[in-house]
Design a protein around this motif. Structure first.
Motif, PDB file in Angstrom:
ATOM      1  N   PRO A 209       8.540 114.703  -0.123  1.00  0.00           N
ATOM      2  CA  PRO A 209       9.389 113.553   0.209  1.00  0.00           C
ATOM      3  C   PRO A 209       8.661 112.218   0.151  1.00  0.00           C
ATOM      4  CG  PRO A 209       8.739 114.698   2.210  1.00  0.00           C
ATOM      5  CD  PRO A 209       8.219 115.516   1.070  1.00  0.00           C
ATOM      6  N   LYS A 210       7.325 112.218   0.006  1.00  0.00           N
ATOM      7  CA  LYS A 210       6.563 110.972  -0.004  1.00  0.00           C
ATOM      8  C   LYS A 210       6.228 110.515  -1.418  1.00  0.00           C
ATOM      9  CE  LYS A 210       4.473 111.721   4.541  1.00  0.00           C
ATOM     10  NZ  LYS A 210       3.207 111.882   5.305  1.00  0.00           N
ATOM     11  N   SER A 211       5.654 111.404  -2.203  1.00  0.00           N
ATOM     12  CA  SER A 211       5.199 110.997  -3.540  1.00  0.00           C
ATOM     13  C   SER A 211       5.982 111.629  -4.674  1.00  0.00           C
ATOM     14  CB  SER A 211       3.713 111.337  -3.701  1.00  0.00           C
ATOM     15  OG  SER A 211       3.487 112.714  -3.451  1.00  0.00           O
ATOM     16  N   GLY A 212       6.898 112.549  -4.375  1.00  0.00           N
ATOM     17  CA  GLY A 212       7.691 113.167  -5.422  1.00  0.00           C
ATOM     18  C   GLY A 212       6.878 114.097  -6.300  1.00  0.00           C
ATOM     19  N   LEU A 213       7.288 114.224  -7.551  1.00  0.00           N
ATOM     20  CA  LEU A 213       6.592 115.111  -8.479  1.00  0.00           C
ATOM     21  C   LEU A 213       5.215 114.553  -8.816  1.00  0.00           C
ATOM     22  CD1 LEU A 213       9.531 115.762 -10.991  1.00  0.00           C
ATOM     23  CD2 LEU A 213       8.881 117.160  -9.014  1.00  0.00           C
ATOM     24  N   PHE A 214       4.233 115.431  -9.021  1.00  0.00           N
ATOM     25  CA  PHE A 214       2.925 114.954  -9.452  1.00  0.00           C
ATOM     26  C   PHE A 214       3.029 114.479 -10.908  1.00  0.00           C
ATOM     27  CE2 PHE A 214       2.873 119.621  -9.888  1.00  0.00           C
ATOM     28  CZ  PHE A 214       2.475 119.794 -11.212  1.00  0.00           C
ATOM     29  N   PRO A 215       2.178 113.532 -11.336  1.00  0.00           N
ATOM     30  CA  PRO A 215       2.360 112.841 -12.625  1.00  0.00           C
ATOM     31  C   PRO A 215       2.525 113.766 -13.827  1.00  0.00           C
ATOM     32  CG  PRO A 215       0.658 111.765 -11.324  1.00  0.00           C
ATOM     33  CD  PRO A 215       1.028 113.000 -10.588  1.00  0.00           C
ATOM     34  N   GLN A 216       1.726 114.807 -13.912  1.00  0.00           N
ATOM     35  CA  GLN A 216       1.797 115.684 -15.085  1.00  0.00           C
ATOM     36  C   GLN A 216       3.162 116.357 -15.182  1.00  0.00           C
ATOM     37  OE1 GLN A 216      -0.582 115.524 -12.796  1.00  0.00           O
ATOM     38  NE2 GLN A 216      -2.621 116.040 -13.591  1.00  0.00           N
ATOM     39  N   LEU A 217       3.707 116.814 -14.050  1.00  0.00           N
ATOM     40  CA  LEU A 217       5.007 117.473 -14.060  1.00  0.00           C
ATOM     41  C   LEU A 217       6.127 116.465 -14.320  1.00  0.00           C
ATOM     42  CD1 LEU A 217       6.639 120.046 -13.676  1.00  0.00           C
ATOM     43  CD2 LEU A 217       6.657 119.623 -11.212  1.00  0.00           C
ATOM     44  N   LYS A 218       6.009 115.272 -13.752  1.00  0.00           N
ATOM     45  CA  LYS A 218       7.036 114.246 -13.959  1.00  0.00           C
ATOM     46  C   LYS A 218       7.100 113.841 -15.423  1.00  0.00           C
ATOM     47  CE  LYS A 218       8.762 109.905 -12.066  1.00  0.00           C
ATOM     48  NZ  LYS A 218       9.255 109.430 -13.384  1.00  0.00           N
ATOM     49  N   ALA A 219       5.941 113.699 -16.057  1.00  0.00           N
ATOM     50  CA  ALA A 219       5.924 113.336 -17.477  1.00  0.00           C
ATOM     51  C   ALA A 219       6.588 114.415 -18.325  1.00  0.00           C
ATOM     52  CB  ALA A 219       4.486 113.116 -17.934  1.00  0.00           C
ATOM     53  N   LEU A 220       6.348 115.671 -17.978  1.00  0.00           N
ATOM     54  CA  LEU A 220       6.968 116.772 -18.728  1.00  0.00           C
ATOM     55  C   LEU A 220       8.476 116.772 -18.523  1.00  0.00           C
ATOM     56  CD1 LEU A 220       6.565 119.327 -20.456  1.00  0.00           C
ATOM     57  CD2 LEU A 220       6.337 120.609 -18.313  1.00  0.00           C
ATOM     58  N   ALA A 221       8.922 116.601 -17.274  1.00  0.00           N
ATOM     59  CA  ALA A 221      10.358 116.621 -16.976  1.00  0.00           C
ATOM     60  C   ALA A 221      11.071 115.437 -17.623  1.00  0.00           C
ATOM     61  CB  ALA A 221      10.575 116.611 -15.469  1.00  0.00           C
ATOM     62  N   ASP A 222      10.417 114.290 -17.699  1.00  0.00           N
ATOM     63  CA  ASP A 222      11.036 113.105 -18.296  1.00  0.00           C
ATOM     64  C   ASP A 222      11.267 113.282 -19.793  1.00  0.00           C
ATOM     65  OD1 ASP A 222      11.120 111.876 -15.869  1.00  0.00           O
ATOM     66  OD2 ASP A 222       9.336 110.617 -16.198  1.00  0.00           O
ATOM     67  N   GLY A 223      10.601 114.241 -20.384  1.00  0.00           N
ATOM     68  CA  GLY A 223      10.796 114.501 -21.803  1.00  0.00           C
ATOM     69  C   GLY A 223      12.096 115.222 -22.105  1.00  0.00           C
ATOM     70  N   TYR A 224      12.798 115.687 -21.074  1.00  0.00           N
ATOM     71  CA  TYR A 224      14.094 116.330 -21.241  1.00  0.00           C
ATOM     72  C   TYR A 224      15.193 115.340 -20.864  1.00  0.00           C
ATOM     73  CZ  TYR A 224      11.766 120.907 -21.509  1.00  0.00           C
ATOM     74  OH  TYR A 224      10.991 121.977 -21.874  1.00  0.00           O
ATOM     75  N   SER A 225      16.328 115.428 -21.542  1.00  0.00           N
ATOM     76  CA  SER A 225      17.459 114.567 -21.212  1.00  0.00           C
ATOM     77  C   SER A 225      18.027 114.951 -19.851  1.00  0.00           C
ATOM     78  CB  SER A 225      18.548 114.672 -22.283  1.00  0.00           C
ATOM     79  OG  SER A 225      19.003 116.015 -22.393  1.00  0.00           O
ATOM     80  N   ALA A 226      18.836 114.059 -19.271  1.00  0.00           N
ATOM     81  CA  ALA A 226      19.307 114.229 -17.902  1.00  0.00           C
ATOM     82  C   ALA A 226      20.031 115.548 -17.692  1.00  0.00           C
ATOM     83  CB  ALA A 226      20.213 113.060 -17.518  1.00  0.00           C
ATOM     84  N   ASN A 227      20.943 115.906 -18.588  1.00  0.00           N
ATOM     85  CA  ASN A 227      21.723 117.140 -18.420  1.00  0.00           C
ATOM     86  C   ASN A 227      21.384 118.188 -19.472  1.00  0.00           C
ATOM     87  OD1 ASN A 227      23.355 116.306 -16.144  1.00  0.00           O
ATOM     88  ND2 ASN A 227      24.387 114.900 -17.565  1.00  0.00           N
ATOM     89  N   LEU A 228      20.274 117.981 -20.148  1.00  0.00           N
ATOM     90  CA  LEU A 228      19.807 118.921 -21.172  1.00  0.00           C
ATOM     91  C   LEU A 228      20.830 119.083 -22.285  1.00  0.00           C
ATOM     92  CD1 LEU A 228      18.494 121.726 -18.737  1.00  0.00           C
ATOM     93  CD2 LEU A 228      17.215 119.779 -19.642  1.00  0.00           C
ATOM     94  N   GLU A 229      21.666 118.040 -22.494  1.00  0.00           N
ATOM     95  CA  GLU A 229      22.775 118.183 -23.435  1.00  0.00           C
ATOM     96  C   GLU A 229      22.333 118.107 -24.895  1.00  0.00           C
ATOM     97  OE1 GLU A 229      22.169 113.891 -22.475  1.00  0.00           O
ATOM     98  OE2 GLU A 229      22.531 115.673 -21.249  1.00  0.00           O
ATOM     99  N   ASP A 230      21.143 117.576 -25.153  1.00  0.00           N
ATOM    100  CA  ASP A 230      20.704 117.429 -26.537  1.00  0.00           C
ATOM    101  C   ASP A 230      20.043 118.689 -27.090  1.00  0.00           C
ATOM    102  OD1 ASP A 230      18.577 117.228 -24.826  1.00  0.00           O
ATOM    103  OD2 ASP A 230      17.496 115.733 -26.038  1.00  0.00           O
TER     104      ASP A 230
END
Length: 598
Positions: A209-230
């Motif tokens: 709840p303080k820092s959220g996802l760690f940078p490596q995981l956040k960067a990986l998740a950001d590479g996917y679209s919001a609803n995975l529709e693509d």
């Protein structure tokens, strides 16, 4: 290390790894008392490749049976006269210790062995401390010593227990008494890094709840679209469920109009989040990755805190006595340094320990799974480097005698520690001698100590969960066995030595009176189970049965308790898995066992 890479140890290496095998091969096991239970214990340690054995016994050639004398039946398969080893008079003149040692060494040529025949193990003048020092010195390079005491009478066992406790040498007490067997673990302080629990919740770090996802995981998740529709249908059905949970959490927050790191907290919110996960699937029944995400949805909002056992270690780090580390690879102050570094790490990282870097198996394509694994490993490597820095920082704060130990913490040890921070355990037991004195028929008039009172309360709780046939509850037989020891203290022999009916009845009556006194000293004399099936039994069945045994050795019972004892010895030597705390009682009449803290 030859022993850790030899094909004959391949299967056990899968259990405790090369580090465990190295610990095993650098340990000498000293057996005091070459009884059947003792040699069975050593057999199970010689076969996997313990570094060395040293058999200490006080029985001479007259205690070694021959096939002619016994009709070919032996209670101890490793102690018998061998005509091929006969001396000048045509008879095998070796002592029991020498025979047992020689026969055990035939099982594994990698193991070294010695033996000592003492005049009497019960001799009060015997210097046990010097004897233990001599065994370790003669071991030829062994770094550690573990002692097994087998079927020793109280005059021999109690001084040995005190000597081992004073020198922080782990002791395993094994007994085979008729159809009853016991195994007692005595350790002053034993730490376990790799406790290897049967199951554990993965540490995915999705709900900070303080820092959220760690940078490596956040960067990986950001590479996917919001609803995975693509993604096409194949790719959509092979997205790792970790990514699905991250995207579902983003969508859940958007639907609620929440900003920031907000997570479901109420039952309704958690149910709504699960429905968000389900709604993101194109075909929920066919897409296994979404079904996995739905089943493990709690991982997206539940944090993995360190267990209370680990928190207790962190809270008491300043009071740790490094001189009491024993029986594992993290002695000599190493564990203390690592715990101090861990505390510093968690204080600086919001209470989170180092990430272990492993992720569970899941339905996913090879490329996305490898990418996810790489993100977690990258964060794990980063945390381990920070732990190394903190270890060096702790070194500069510690006294000089601890600094040297900190320098010996290898990268392998640090990696194992970081991967197992959730599984750290510590075991402390009181000495067998202290337990024996507290549970003697003539206990101290002083009120029980807080530790003793806690033990009494736990034993009282154990009486509320008896075996399906209550009279076979192992705790009852432990009380009866302790009564036989009390009989030995007063008579200098075990009950049942005289086979005449009146003598047997007299011994049974006396053992029963000791049972009453022992039960009272353990705080069990008012327990319903103890009163109805032990104290108020007019037939005195437990006392009569123990008298009937007359301390006889039955090989099948000795084999069972020897197997248990050797398993606990391996745990103590390797520092892996959690040893029993602290007494195992086996009832061979019903084939049941129980573990009690005494």
């Amino acid at each position: 290390l030859t022993m850790a890479t030899n094909d004959k140890y391949d299967r056990q290496l899968r259990l405790w790894g090369a580090s465990g095998q190295r610990a095993l091969s650098s340990t000498t096991v000293a057996l005091f008392g070459a009884s059947a239970a003792g040699t069975e214990t050593l057999k199970n340690l010689v076969l996997p490749g313990v570094g060395g054995i040293h058999v200490v016994d006080d029985a001479g050639r007259e205690s070694v049976p021959s096939a002619a004398e016994s009709g070919g039946a032996f209670s101890d398969f490793f102690v018998f006269k061998d005509e091929k080893k006969s001396g000048g008079d045509g008879e095998d003149t070796r002592s029991r210790a020498e025979v047992a040692c020689a026969n055990l060494l035939e099982l594994n040529p990698d193991v070294k062995g010695r033996h000592t025949t003492a005049p009497s193990l019960s001799d009060p003048s015997l210097d046990r401390s010097a004897l233990l020092d001599g065994i370790l010195k003669e071991s030829g390079g062994s770094e550690k010593l573990l002692v097994v005491a087998s079927d020793l009478p109280p005059p021999a066992l109690l001084p040995l227990s005190r000597a081992c406790h004073a020198k922080s040498i782990p002791l395993v007490v094994v007994r085979s008494y008729g159809l009853i067997g016991t195994v007692r673990v005595q350790v002053k302080r034993h730490v376990v890094i790799e406790s290897k629990p049967d199951s554990s919740v993965p540490d995915l770090r999705l709900a900070d709840p303080k820092s959220g996802l760690f940078p490596q995981l956040k960067a990986l998740a950001d590479g996917y679209s919001a609803n995975l529709e693509d993604l096409d249908s194949k790719e959509h059905g092979h997205v790792p469920y970790v990514i699905i949970l991250i995207k579902a959490m983003e969508r859940w927050r958007a639907e609620k109009g929440e900003e920031g790191l907000v997570f479901p907290s109420t039952t309704e919110e958690k149910a709504a989040f699960r429905q968000v996960v389900r709604s993101m699937a194109r075909n929920f029944n066919d897409e296994l990755n979404f079904r996995e995400a739905y089943d493990d949805a709690y991982l997206a909002y539940a944090t993995k805190d360190v267990p209370w056992e680990v928190q207790e270690l962190l809270d008491n780090v300043d009071s740790m006595d490094t001189s009491e580390d024993e029986g594992n690879n993290y002695g000599d102050g190493k564990f203390n340094v690592l715990i101090r570094a861990l505390k510093k790490f968690m204080d600086a990282n919001g209470g989170h320990p180092p990430l272990n870097g492993s992720i569970p198996d899941m339905t996913a394509g090879t490329e996305p799974y490898v990418a996810l694994q790489g993100a977690y490993r990258s964060k794990s490597d980063e945390d381990r480097k920070e732990m190394r820095r903190l270890v060096e920082e702790v070194r500069t704060e510690e006294p000089s005698d601890v600094k040297g130990s900190a320098m010996e913490i290898s990268e392998e040890e640090l990696t194992a520690f970081c991967k197992n921070v959730h599984n750290l355990r510590k075991l402390e037991t009181r000495s067998y001698a202290e337990e024996y004195e507290a549970h003697s028929p003539s206990p101290s008039a002083q009120p029980p100590s807080p530790q003793e009172q806690e033990i009494r309360d736990e034993l009282l709780m154990a009486t509320m969960d008896p075996y399906e046939v209550p009279e076979h509850t192992p705790l009852l037989w432990h009380v009866a066995l302790r009564a036989c020891d009390a009989f030995h203290d007063s008579r200098g022999r075990y009950p049942g030595s005289d086979g005449r009916a009146l003598a047997l009845k007299s011994d049974a009556d006396e053992v029963h009176s000791h049972i009453e006194a022992v039960a009272a000293s353990m705080g069990l004399d008012q327990a319903d189970l103890i009163r109805s099936h032990l104290l108020d039994d007019v037939d005195k069945k437990h006392a009569t049965e123990m008298v009937r045994y007359h301390n006889a050795e039955l090989h099948n019972v000795a084999s069972v308790v020897g197997g248990v004892a050797s398993q606990e010895a391996v745990k103590l030597i390797t520092g892996q898995y959690v040893p029993l705390d602290d007494t195992y009682v086996y009832n061979g009449i019903a084939g049941v066992g129980g573990v009690y803290k005494l």
